[in-house]
Design a protein around this motif. Sequence first.
Motif, short mmCIF file in Angstrom:
data_model
loop_
_atom_site.label_atom_id
_atom_site.label_comp_id
_atom_site.label_asym_id
_atom_site.label_seq_id
_atom_site.Cartn_x
_atom_site.Cartn_y
_atom_site.Cartn_z
N TYR A 291 71.24 21.61 82.15
CA TYR A 291 72.16 22.75 82.19
C TYR A 291 71.44 23.99 82.74
CZ TYR A 291 74.94 26.66 80.36
OH TYR A 291 75.64 27.83 80.23
N LEU A 292 70.20 24.21 82.29
CA LEU A 292 69.43 25.36 82.76
C LEU A 292 69.17 25.28 84.26
CD1 LEU A 292 66.74 25.84 79.97
CD2 LEU A 292 68.42 27.53 80.72
N ILE A 293 68.90 24.09 84.75
CA ILE A 293 68.60 23.93 86.17
C ILE A 293 69.79 24.34 87.03
CG2 ILE A 293 68.13 22.23 87.97
CD1 ILE A 293 65.71 22.90 86.29
N ILE B 142 61.84 17.11 91.10
CA ILE B 142 61.14 16.11 91.91
C ILE B 142 60.27 15.22 91.02
CG2 ILE B 142 59.38 15.77 93.70
CD1 ILE B 142 60.44 18.42 94.95
N ARG B 143 59.54 15.84 90.09
CA ARG B 143 58.68 15.08 89.18
C ARG B 143 59.51 14.17 88.28
NH1 ARG B 143 54.98 18.75 85.60
NH2 ARG B 143 54.57 19.54 87.71
N PHE B 144 60.64 14.68 87.80
CA PHE B 144 61.50 13.89 86.92
C PHE B 144 62.06 12.67 87.66
CE2 PHE B 144 65.90 13.07 85.49
CZ PHE B 144 65.62 12.58 84.22
N LEU B 145 62.54 12.87 88.89
CA LEU B 145 63.10 11.76 89.67
C LEU B 145 62.02 10.72 89.97
CD1 LEU B 145 65.46 13.65 92.15
CD2 LEU B 145 66.10 12.32 90.13
N ALA B 146 60.81 11.17 90.26
CA ALA B 146 59.72 10.24 90.53
C ALA B 146 59.45 9.37 89.30
CB ALA B 146 58.46 11.00 90.94
N ARG C 4 61.40 27.58 92.80
CA ARG C 4 60.35 26.62 93.17
C ARG C 4 59.94 25.80 91.96
NH1 ARG C 4 57.35 29.87 95.56
NH2 ARG C 4 55.97 30.48 93.85
N TYR C 5 59.81 26.45 90.81
CA TYR C 5 59.44 25.75 89.58
C TYR C 5 60.48 24.69 89.23
CZ TYR C 5 58.16 25.07 84.68
OH TYR C 5 57.80 24.52 83.47
N ASN C 6 61.76 25.04 89.29
CA ASN C 6 62.82 24.08 88.95
C ASN C 6 62.85 22.91 89.91
OD1 ASN C 6 63.65 25.54 86.74
ND2 ASN C 6 65.29 26.62 87.80
N VAL D 4 57.41 31.57 80.87
CA VAL D 4 56.26 31.06 81.61
C VAL D 4 56.37 29.56 81.90
CG1 VAL D 4 54.65 32.83 80.81
CG2 VAL D 4 54.98 30.78 79.43
N GLU D 5 57.22 28.87 81.14
CA GLU D 5 57.37 27.43 81.37
C GLU D 5 58.72 26.96 80.84
OE1 GLU D 5 55.09 23.16 80.50
OE2 GLU D 5 54.58 24.94 79.33
#
Length: 307
Positions: A133-135, A83-87, A76-78, A156-157
């Motif tokens: 890469y992490l995603i 979504i935020r990055f694409l926006a 969910r975090y990823n 945590v982040e």
Amino acid sequence: MKNQQDNQWITIFAVMAVVLIAIHYLLELKVFNPWDDYIPFLKKLSLSLFLIALIFLISKIISKIVNNKTYLEGDRYNLLRIIRFLAIVFSLTVVVSFLFESFYASIVSFGLFSLVVGFALQAPITSFIAWVYLIFRRSYLVGDRIQIKGFRGDVVEISYLDTSILECSGDYLVNDRRSGRIIRFPNSLILREEVINYSGSEVPFIWNETPLQVAFSSDLQFVEACLLNAARNDFKERYPQLDSQKNEKWEPAVYFRVNSYAWMEAVISYPVEPEDTTGRRNRILKYALPLLNEAPDKVQFPEGTLR
């Protein structure tokens, strides 16, 4: 709480979008004819702001859907980060388009700008590539306990450029408890260092062991039985829903070995959650030692000059 915040932002962006598109069409009214020189600029500005509000409105709606689904915390975090990055990317494209006359010119200019910035900001860009890469590789997720280049802690982040973990052990502790310190390292570190993820194939457990020194003359079967009972009882109390499944792969085991001090070690090996290694070891010992001490004729421990 999260859904309430999403609803508030959805309402705000929806109202902004409606107001801005209304302004865009209202500018065509004859009442604004005295400002003919400014009308094209204002119409383009209102349309650009409308598109940005629409982009963030859609992103918030998708984020709400993601939050309502039963995804794992790390997934969910990823997804929310993507979504935020694409926006942000789409909004920047709208801004660049507003600054240039044509969309093609804006794309070319944005590309040239990115090329110049790429040479100046190689380290942050490498960390951003490592985030991508992490995603997709999922080397670790939020909530995982990891170890990388001597750092160990709970994630945590995972931001676009760095990762934050709550340190475990560290300079002041010799156990696996959280030290209270936060460690941040650039994401690029994962491209050149090995990553140890404690959330492996035995999720939610890893395997740990605790040695106990006993004499060669001890009743080894009795020692083994006491240690196994201690580990099994603690597992049953701690995870009753898993104990009922009778999963053999999580059965504890005892083996014996000779240490350098001429005593024998009885070693209990057991499954444990990464953040509970210290607590589970203590509970097993608190349960097993009284049983062993109650039978001095069967079990002898190092004491006095017999160490």
